[in-house]
Design a protein around this motif. Structure first.
Motif, PDB file in Angstrom:
ATOM      1  N   SER A 164     -30.908  44.856  30.334  1.00 30.47           N
ATOM      2  CA  SER A 164     -29.631  44.306  30.724  1.00 30.47           C
ATOM      3  C   SER A 164     -28.413  45.127  30.520  1.00 30.47           C
ATOM      4  CB  SER A 164     -29.363  43.003  29.709  1.00 30.47           C
ATOM      5  OG  SER A 164     -28.065  42.534  29.739  1.00 30.47           O
ATOM      6  N   ASP A 165     -27.992  45.339  31.706  1.00 31.85           N
ATOM      7  CA  ASP A 165     -26.588  46.200  31.811  1.00 31.85           C
ATOM      8  C   ASP A 165     -25.384  45.627  31.073  1.00 31.85           C
ATOM      9  OD1 ASP A 165     -24.016  46.276  33.334  1.00 31.85           O
ATOM     10  OD2 ASP A 165     -25.010  48.189  34.016  1.00 31.85           O
ATOM     11  N   ALA A 166     -25.547  44.292  30.946  1.00 33.31           N
ATOM     12  CA  ALA A 166     -24.038  43.641  30.363  1.00 33.31           C
ATOM     13  C   ALA A 166     -24.474  43.832  29.090  1.00 33.31           C
ATOM     14  CB  ALA A 166     -24.178  42.140  30.645  1.00 33.31           C
ATOM     15  N   LEU A 167     -25.338  43.585  28.280  1.00 33.34           N
ATOM     16  CA  LEU A 167     -25.618  43.828  26.811  1.00 33.34           C
ATOM     17  C   LEU A 167     -25.420  45.127  26.412  1.00 33.34           C
ATOM     18  CD1 LEU A 167     -26.533  41.994  24.431  1.00 33.34           C
ATOM     19  CD2 LEU A 167     -26.605  40.854  26.463  1.00 33.34           C
ATOM     20  N   ALA A 168     -25.871  46.003  27.180  1.00 33.32           N
ATOM     21  CA  ALA A 168     -25.530  47.634  26.757  1.00 33.32           C
ATOM     22  C   ALA A 168     -23.989  47.817  26.880  1.00 33.32           C
ATOM     23  CB  ALA A 168     -26.065  48.329  27.905  1.00 33.32           C
ATOM     24  N   GLY A 211     -28.493  43.550  36.440  1.00 35.04           N
ATOM     25  CA  GLY A 211     -27.624  44.678  36.910  1.00 35.04           C
ATOM     26  C   GLY A 211     -26.071  44.486  36.757  1.00 35.04           C
ATOM     27  N   LYS A 212     -25.153  45.367  36.931  1.00 35.39           N
ATOM     28  CA  LYS A 212     -23.926  45.365  36.470  1.00 35.39           C
ATOM     29  C   LYS A 212     -23.202  44.111  37.112  1.00 35.39           C
ATOM     30  CE  LYS A 212     -22.285  48.958  39.821  1.00 35.39           C
ATOM     31  NZ  LYS A 212     -21.718  50.083  39.952  1.00 35.39           N
ATOM     32  N   GLU A 213     -23.662  43.623  38.116  1.00 35.22           N
ATOM     33  CA  GLU A 213     -22.934  42.503  38.830  1.00 35.22           C
ATOM     34  C   GLU A 213     -22.875  41.337  37.986  1.00 35.22           C
ATOM     35  OE1 GLU A 213     -25.509  44.038  39.946  1.00 35.22           O
ATOM     36  OE2 GLU A 213     -27.420  42.862  39.934  1.00 35.22           O
ATOM     37  N   HIS A 214     -23.700  41.445  36.867  1.00 35.12           N
ATOM     38  CA  HIS A 214     -23.818  40.330  35.758  1.00 35.12           C
ATOM     39  C   HIS A 214     -22.946  40.482  34.829  1.00 35.12           C
ATOM     40  CE1 HIS A 214     -27.040  38.256  37.978  1.00 35.12           C
ATOM     41  NE2 HIS A 214     -27.942  39.424  37.941  1.00 35.12           N
ATOM     42  N   ALA A 215     -22.361  41.533  34.628  1.00 36.05           N
ATOM     43  CA  ALA A 215     -21.482  41.926  33.423  1.00 36.05           C
ATOM     44  C   ALA A 215     -20.122  41.414  33.806  1.00 36.05           C
ATOM     45  CB  ALA A 215     -21.287  43.487  33.339  1.00 36.05           C
ATOM     46  N   PRO A 216     -19.524  40.730  32.724  1.00 36.48           N
ATOM     47  CA  PRO A 216     -18.334  39.844  33.095  1.00 36.48           C
ATOM     48  C   PRO A 216     -17.317  41.013  33.204  1.00 36.48           C
ATOM     49  CG  PRO A 216     -19.298  39.228  30.805  1.00 36.48           C
ATOM     50  CD  PRO A 216     -19.969  40.617  31.252  1.00 36.48           C
ATOM     51  N   ALA A 217     -16.168  40.595  34.090  1.00 34.86           N
ATOM     52  CA  ALA A 217     -15.168  41.679  34.193  1.00 34.86           C
ATOM     53  C   ALA A 217     -14.450  42.086  33.310  1.00 34.86           C
ATOM     54  CB  ALA A 217     -14.331  40.821  35.183  1.00 34.86           C
ATOM     55  N   VAL A 218     -14.223  41.333  32.181  1.00 33.00           N
ATOM     56  CA  VAL A 218     -13.339  41.537  30.868  1.00 33.00           C
ATOM     57  C   VAL A 218     -13.732  42.648  30.167  1.00 33.00           C
ATOM     58  CG1 VAL A 218     -14.585  39.921  29.492  1.00 33.00           C
ATOM     59  CG2 VAL A 218     -12.312  40.384  29.184  1.00 33.00           C
ATOM     60  N   LEU A 219     -15.061  42.884  30.372  1.00 33.17           N
ATOM     61  CA  LEU A 219     -15.542  44.231  29.638  1.00 33.17           C
ATOM     62  C   LEU A 219     -15.124  45.389  30.141  1.00 33.17           C
ATOM     63  CD1 LEU A 219     -19.402  43.563  29.709  1.00 33.17           C
ATOM     64  CD2 LEU A 219     -17.933  43.436  27.595  1.00 33.17           C
ATOM     65  N   GLU A 220     -14.499  45.447  31.381  1.00 32.23           N
ATOM     66  CA  GLU A 220     -13.789  46.579  31.931  1.00 32.23           C
ATOM     67  C   GLU A 220     -12.325  46.817  31.512  1.00 32.23           C
ATOM     68  OE1 GLU A 220     -14.285  48.654  35.114  1.00 32.23           O
ATOM     69  OE2 GLU A 220     -16.726  48.248  34.850  1.00 32.23           O
ATOM     70  N   ASN A 221     -11.794  45.687  30.585  1.00 31.01           N
ATOM     71  CA  ASN A 221     -10.536  45.566  30.301  1.00 31.01           C
ATOM     72  C   ASN A 221     -10.495  46.522  29.163  1.00 31.01           C
ATOM     73  OD1 ASN A 221      -8.029  45.084  29.620  1.00 31.01           O
ATOM     74  ND2 ASN A 221      -8.364  42.925  29.897  1.00 31.01           N
ATOM     75  N   PHE A 222     -10.339  47.927  29.158  1.00 34.37           N
ATOM     76  CA  PHE A 222     -10.128  48.946  27.951  1.00 34.37           C
ATOM     77  C   PHE A 222      -9.060  48.585  27.227  1.00 34.37           C
ATOM     78  CE2 PHE A 222     -13.029  51.490  31.105  1.00 34.37           C
ATOM     79  CZ  PHE A 222     -14.159  51.293  30.320  1.00 34.37           C
ATOM     80  N   ARG A 223      -7.920  48.369  27.926  1.00 33.15           N
ATOM     81  CA  ARG A 223      -6.502  48.096  27.042  1.00 33.15           C
ATOM     82  C   ARG A 223      -7.004  47.052  25.965  1.00 33.15           C
ATOM     83  NH1 ARG A 223      -3.906  48.761  32.206  1.00 33.15           N
ATOM     84  NH2 ARG A 223      -2.711  50.767  31.916  1.00 33.15           N
ATOM     85  N   LEU A 224      -7.478  45.990  26.391  1.00 32.97           N
ATOM     86  CA  LEU A 224      -7.763  44.820  25.593  1.00 32.97           C
ATOM     87  C   LEU A 224      -8.544  45.272  24.292  1.00 32.97           C
ATOM     88  CD1 LEU A 224      -7.633  41.642  24.916  1.00 32.97           C
ATOM     89  CD2 LEU A 224     -10.026  41.772  26.313  1.00 32.97           C
ATOM     90  N   TRP A 225      -9.574  45.920  24.608  1.00 31.95           N
ATOM     91  CA  TRP A 225     -10.605  46.557  23.521  1.00 31.95           C
ATOM     92  C   TRP A 225      -9.733  47.514  22.676  1.00 31.95           C
ATOM     93  CZ3 TRP A 225     -13.309  42.502  23.578  1.00 31.95           C
ATOM     94  CH2 TRP A 225     -13.820  42.141  24.835  1.00 31.95           C
ATOM     95  N   VAL A 226      -9.078  48.500  23.181  1.00 37.32           N
ATOM     96  CA  VAL A 226      -8.415  49.070  22.198  1.00 37.32           C
ATOM     97  C   VAL A 226      -7.277  48.535  21.503  1.00 37.32           C
ATOM     98  CG1 VAL A 226      -6.810  51.283  22.378  1.00 37.32           C
ATOM     99  CG2 VAL A 226      -8.767  51.365  23.803  1.00 37.32           C
TER     100      VAL A 226
END
Lengths: 187, 596
Positions: free
Chosen positions: B256-260, B510-525
């Motif tokens: 699973s791409d999303a879990l990774a 695949g990565k199409e299943h990964a939620p978009a919020v994961l790309e929100n690096f500002r939030l995680w930082v």
């Protein structure tokens, strides 16, 4: 997002495990009463150790015969200074069944004071007093070592805690014993 | 698809240079291993005990800083270039950060090596943790700083590539490997604030005599603020290998791409606010904050347990693709003769064991029994010494052809190499844990005192034998690794060139299943920063308020010099000059060969 059923089960089990681990640490601290070394001991100037109330009358580095101070019937205090590659005093003696509060500090670099085979184990940091209290039930001779690298002779740094029987204590060690009142400590 | 070395020759050169530096550090640091082990257990002592600590400093710095991080930057450069399918933005900038890292590494190493001779007053026998008031020559601190600035620029280089890629690929999700690189680097930026402020504001001015005192508890706390997340800096490239390359070699694809991605985000968020768990036994820090670190540390088990699931599931999928069946019989169809696969699988197995000993370390009150005993190096020889080091060695059998274009010299020799590492480490680390439970301290040249330690299952003598034997087998494995590396790298005894490589297969989910919020690096930082503020503000403020920013007049202490092998003075310095010159010529020749 697609998450496999087995993955959900695994995640839940992992979460339960984490919570159990945290509970066991919390139980150890609260239920079983295992106290951590903390900021109770306060600060001290490493260049003027003898002037700190807890170390009053403590003869540092050069020839210390002073061992322990009696607080009451079964409670004693021990002041210890670590200086590479020695503990001062190197050896302390206490009677069986006593409770000892150690006040340990360093005059040069970071050391540790580890009574091997017990959970009396603390870092010793210049500027800080490590305060740790332990009970010693049976007569036994314990080795003490410094477990933090403190310089080229680190491996030679050791000491001793001698727990003697009540008879031996009464016979040999009570003559020079000072009490907390005589020492004029702040207790 | 063409081989990476042909598609991106300029980038491949940087990758090769970084790997060459990494393996040079492995050679130097690894050579110190048997020297100190045999000294410690008193089987073979060819140096005075005073030199043990200089050897140990070199072992630690070379292996956990230089070997791991040089590998990381090389591997990550490959990951970014290959997964974005885009050359470096400006290869001169890429060489700049590699150059800075090399310069820093050279300075720090020279400072440590100076401790072997009394011809110079340069020395840095302060171990990898460099706790003040022990003091190193300023060259050591300047070297470390330069090295870390190099890694910061490397991260900037990769972010720049990503930004430009994003401009040209609007709306697309970041490829998995680049996502992993970026989260790792964000974690690293947060983590290195600690060591950078300890060195720049306190230790460096102090070693130069600009300020005359430091607060030892403060610099120690700042060190551990960095000192725990750095272990994830070693580990995350390995996680990338386990997620992306291991399933590939097993014949399958990532589960699973999303879990990774979630796992890497969890590491970004949780890696830093845990450092106080190295200070459970420190006076001057309130118990509540120790407990908070203990809880955070336990939560860090989550991403690793998720990884265990995903990696095993991916391998099983690979096995089933190869025709494996049954509950466990699928294990038999895996490519066990491939050193890349077997090495990584064994590294993963050892990492599971390391997880358990790590939980003991993390258990705040249990830690009393193992703190600063041999248990602790026993633990991290499983983590960084096997999970990381063995995976890096194993992946070389897969990676090297892609960056050199030369085939692997001998898979069979490779298999022997990874197996000997595993066997050696099982023996050594197991015995280290056990003498640790018996109370034997770590970081000592001579653990023989007026009293005896009591071994746990087996006497201390038997366990020492096991440690020594393990260390010798590990040394053998290292020798095999280098013989093999040189033959493969330079294509010795091979006339063929590799011209094509298999592309990395897409994950099952695949990565199409990964939620978009994961790309929100500002939030995680931001979340990571809030956690850090919560965990660290009060302890650090109280350390400063109570003990003073520069401490109570604490003078530097430089550990005494102890010339190696009983040699001293002029004769030694001449020998070292000759040896140093020969080494430098060799290193230059090697690098020239790499870049040919």
């Amino acid at each position: 997002m697609e998450i496999h059923k087995y993955e959900k089960i695994w995640f839940a089990a992992a979460l339960v495990m984490v919570v159990l681990f945290i509970s066991s640490v919390a139980y150890g601290a609260v239920g079983a009463g295992i106290q951590m070394v903390d900021d109770e001991g306060g600060e001290i100037n490493p260049n003027e150790i003898g002037e700190h109330p807890k170390f009053e009358g403590f003869q540092d580095v050069a020839g210390t015969e002073a061992s322990v101070t009696q607080v009451n019937e079964s409670h004693y205090e021990a002041q210890i200074q670590a200086n590479h590659p020695n503990f001062f005093p190197g050896e302390i003696t206490i009677p069986e069944g006593s409770t000892v509060t150690f006040y340990i500090t360093a005059g040069d670099v970071i050391h540790s004071y580890d009574i091997v085979g017990t959970n009396v184990n603390t870092m010793v940091i210049p500027g800080q007093i490590a305060e740790i209290t332990a009970e010693f039930e049976e007569p036994k001779e314990y080795g003490v070592i410094c477990t933090e690298y403190c310089g080229e002779l680190h491996h030679e740094m050791e000491g001793k805690v001698n727990v003697v029987s009540q008879e031996e204590w009464d016979e040999n060690y009570t003559d020079d014993l000072i009490t907390i009142d005589e020492r004029g400590g702040d207790n | 698809m063409g081989v990476f070395a042909d598609r991106y020759p300029d980038e491949a050169k940087v990758v090769r240079a970084a790997l060459a530096s990494s393996f040079l550090a492995l050679l130097i640091g690894g050579a110190m291993g048997p020297l100190q082990t045999l000294h410690r257990i008193d089987y073979l002592r060819i140096m005075p005990s005073e030199s043990y600590y200089t050897v140990l400093t070199l072992h630690g710095v070379a292996l956990v800083i230089l070997f791991t991080i040089f590998f990381l930057v090389g591997f990550y450069q490959w990951a970014v270039t290959d997964s974005l399918d885009r050359p470096a933005e400006d290869i001169r900038f890429t060489w700049l950060w590699y150059g800075l890292m090399s310069l820093g590494a050279l300075m720090a190493s020279l400072a440590i090596l100076g401790g072997f001779t009394d011809a110079t007053d340069i020395s840095a026998s302060v171990l990898f943790t460099f706790y003040a008031p022990l003091e190193a020559h300023w060259l050591f601190y300047v070297g470390l700083t330069t090295f870390i600035i190099g890694t910061w620029l490397a991260g900037a280089d990769w972010f720049r590539s990503w930004w430009n890629w994003k401009k040209e690929n609007k709306g697309e999700k970041t490829p998995l490997r680049t996502f992993m690189v970026l989260t790792t680097m964000l974690m690293w930026y947060l983590a290195t604030i600690g060591v950078a402020s300890a060195v720049l504001f306190f230790l460096l001015p102090w070693s130069l005599g600009i300020v005359d005192s430091v607060n030892p508890l403060l610099t120690r706390t700042l060190f551990w603020y960095f000192g725990h997340p750095v272990v994830y800096f070693w580990l995350l490239p390995v996680y990338m290998i386990w997620y992306v390359i291991l399933p590939q070699i097993a014949g399958g694809r990532l589960f699973s791409d999303a879990l990774a991605r979630i796992v890497f985000v969890l590491f970004l968020v949780l890696s830093v606010p845990v450092g106080i768990h190295h200070q459970y036994l420190d006076p001057g820090i309130a118990e509540g904050f120790k407990f908070l670190s203990a809880s955070n540390t336990m939560f860090l088990l989550l991403p690793s347990l998720l990884t265990a699931f995903t990696v095993v599931a991916s391998i099983e999928h690979g096995a089933r693709q190869r025709g494996g069946e049954g509950y466990f019989r699928w294990l038999t169809v895996l490519p066990w003769r491939n050193p890349a696969f077997t090495g990584m699988a064994l590294a993963g197995l050892m990492f599971a064991a390391a997880g358990f000993s790590g939980m003991v370390n993390a258990g705040m009150n249990l830690n009393y029994l193992v703190h600063n005993t041999m248990w602790v190096p026993g633990h991290f020889h499983l983590t960084v010494g096997t999970a990381v080091a063995l995976t890096i060695m194993a992946v070389t059998y897969w990676f090297l052809p892609r960056i050199t274009g030369n085939p692997i010299f001998s898979m069979r020799l490779g298999l022997v190499q990874v197996l000997t590492w595993f066997v050696g480490m099982v023996l050594m680390s197991n015995a280290m844990h056990r003498v640790g439970v018996g109370g034997e301290p770590r970081r000592t040249a001579d653990p023989f005192y007026d009293f005896e330690f009591e071994g746990v299952i087996g006497s201390i003598g038997e366990l020492h034998l096991q440690i020594g034997l393990g260390a010798l087998i590990l040394t053998l494995s290292l020798v095999l690794f280098f013989i093999h590396l040189i033959f493969s790298w330079f294509g010795i005894s091979s006339t063929t060139k590799i011209t094509s490589e298999a592309a990395i297969r897409k994950p099952l989910s695949g990565k199409e299943h990964a939620p978009a919020v994961l790309e929100n690096f500002r939030l995680w930082v931001a979340i990571a920063a809030v956690l850090i503020v919560l965990v660290y503000t009060i302890p650090i403020a109280s350390i400063i308020v109570d003990g003073g920013l520069f401490g109570p007049d604490v003078a530097p202490v430089r550990p005494d010099h102890a010339p190696l092998f009983g040699l001293s003075g002029l004769s030694l310095s001449t020998e070292w000059l000759v040896a140093g010159a020969a080494g430098a010529v060799g290193a230059i020749a090697a690098i020239a060969g790499v870049l040919r």
